[in-house]
Scaffold this active site. Structure first.
Site, PDB file in Angstrom:
ATOM      1  N   CYS A  91    -180.125   5.937  74.913  1.00  0.00           N
ATOM      2  CA  CYS A  91    -179.988   7.398  74.920  1.00  0.00           C
ATOM      3  C   CYS A  91    -180.714   8.000  73.712  1.00  0.00           C
ATOM      4  O   CYS A  91    -180.246   8.954  73.102  1.00  0.00           O
ATOM      5  CB  CYS A  91    -178.526   7.814  74.948  1.00  0.00           C
ATOM      6  SG  CYS A  91    -177.479   7.031  73.712  1.00  0.00           S
ATOM      7  N   GLY A  92    -181.836   7.383  73.361  1.00  0.00           N
ATOM      8  CA  GLY A  92    -182.644   7.913  72.276  1.00  0.00           C
ATOM      9  C   GLY A  92    -181.971   7.769  70.921  1.00  0.00           C
ATOM     10  O   GLY A  92    -181.276   6.787  70.649  1.00  0.00           O
TER      11      GLY A  92
END
Length: 299
Positions: A91-92
């Protein structure tokens, strides 16, 4: 120049990866929509609860009304930090940015309650004072979050710490999630004062319109007793709201990260295809030169 077989193998591998990231993007987009709707739907309810608490606080007949959740304590000086992270990765920089803020404000007087596997792993690896950790599913319910807030309130009543703050990712929109620190306990009087001011402004508008709702309410039991019962529920709802905001941020960040990964994979396939065509053309040119040289030598 790279071998043609190696390039074909890399192209196939990248295409397979892009199919996986595309599927994960679609799953995250579906979960993101549900999480966003849940987080946004709770905001009006939480706002009305603020108004109710402020109205009760303003109606309190006792100038010295005291409640453990409203009063600051400085006996031990310890602060419990609830860190809400994700259960999964991909998720970055969502968890990294949040944990950076948490660790930047770290000191010896802080104990941690982790909500989410990523936060627990980081805090345990850094040997922080981890009081408890909780895991939640993708769509947590109010009952799920109350397990955490009840535990926190119990430890607060036992005076194991004197204040509670939450670190979470506040959902702004699909492309923006902001790491946020929220002081939860003690409930600052300014929070209720703001709600009180809004309630008085709304009451003035209703009075001007001769609305039946402008008349003062009669409380049974009195406002002080109701406020004392409402404040723990206020804490439960605040934590639940922050968990929903974090889940909406998680799925939004994961959808964007998977979309970027899919786009990068497609671009890499294009670059590798161009490299493959150049290598194949070079081989064809070399073969033609060899044939022409052989023909010239024979002739």
């Amino acid at each position: 120049m790279a071998n043609l077989r190696d390039i074909r193998r890399r192209i196939k591998s990248v295409k397979n990866t892009s199919q996986i990231t595309k599927a994960m993007q679609m799953v995250a987009a579906t979960k993101m929509r549900r999480a966003q709707l849940a987080a946004l739907a709770l905001r009006p309810y939480a706002g009305r609860l603020d108004d109710m608490a402020g109205h009760l606080y303003a109606t309190s007949e006792k100038d010295d009304f005291a409640h453990p959740l409203l009063q600051g304590r400085k006996k031990t000086g310890k602060t419990a930090v609830i860190v809400i992270t994700t259960e999964k990765g991909l998720c970055g920089a969502l968890n990294t940015n949040l944990l950076r803020d948490v660790l930047k404000a770290d000191d010896a007087n802080k104990v941690y309650i982790s909500v989410g596997r990523k936060g627990r792993q980081t805090l345990a690896r850094l040997k922080k004072n981890l009081l408890a950790d909780f895991e939640l599913k993708d769509s947590p319910t109010f009952s799920d979050s109350k397990v955490i807030s009840r535990f926190m309130l119990q430890k607060f009543e036992e005076k194991q710490f004197d204040a509670v703050e939450i670190y979470y990712n506040r959902f702004v929109n699909t492309l923006s999630q902001v790491p946020t620190r929220y002081p939860l306990v003690p409930i600052g009087s300014h929070v209720l004062d703001v709600a009180k001011a809004l309630g008085e402004a709304e009451k003035a508008e209703l009075t001007a319109a001769n609305s039946v709702f402008a008349h003062p309410f009669n409380f049974e039991p009195d406002a002080d007793a109701l406020l004392g019962k409402l404040l723990p529920y206020y804490i439960h709802l605040e934590l639940y709201e922050k968990i929903l905001e974090s889940r909406a941020s998680e799925h939004s960040a994961r959808m964007v990260a998977m979309k970027n990964a899919t786009d990068n994979a497609k671009q890499l396939v294009k670059d590798l295809t161009l490299e493959y065509n150049k290598a194949r053309q070079a081989n064809i040119t070399n073969e033609l030169l060899e044939i022409s040289s052989a023909a010239a030598a024979m002739g």
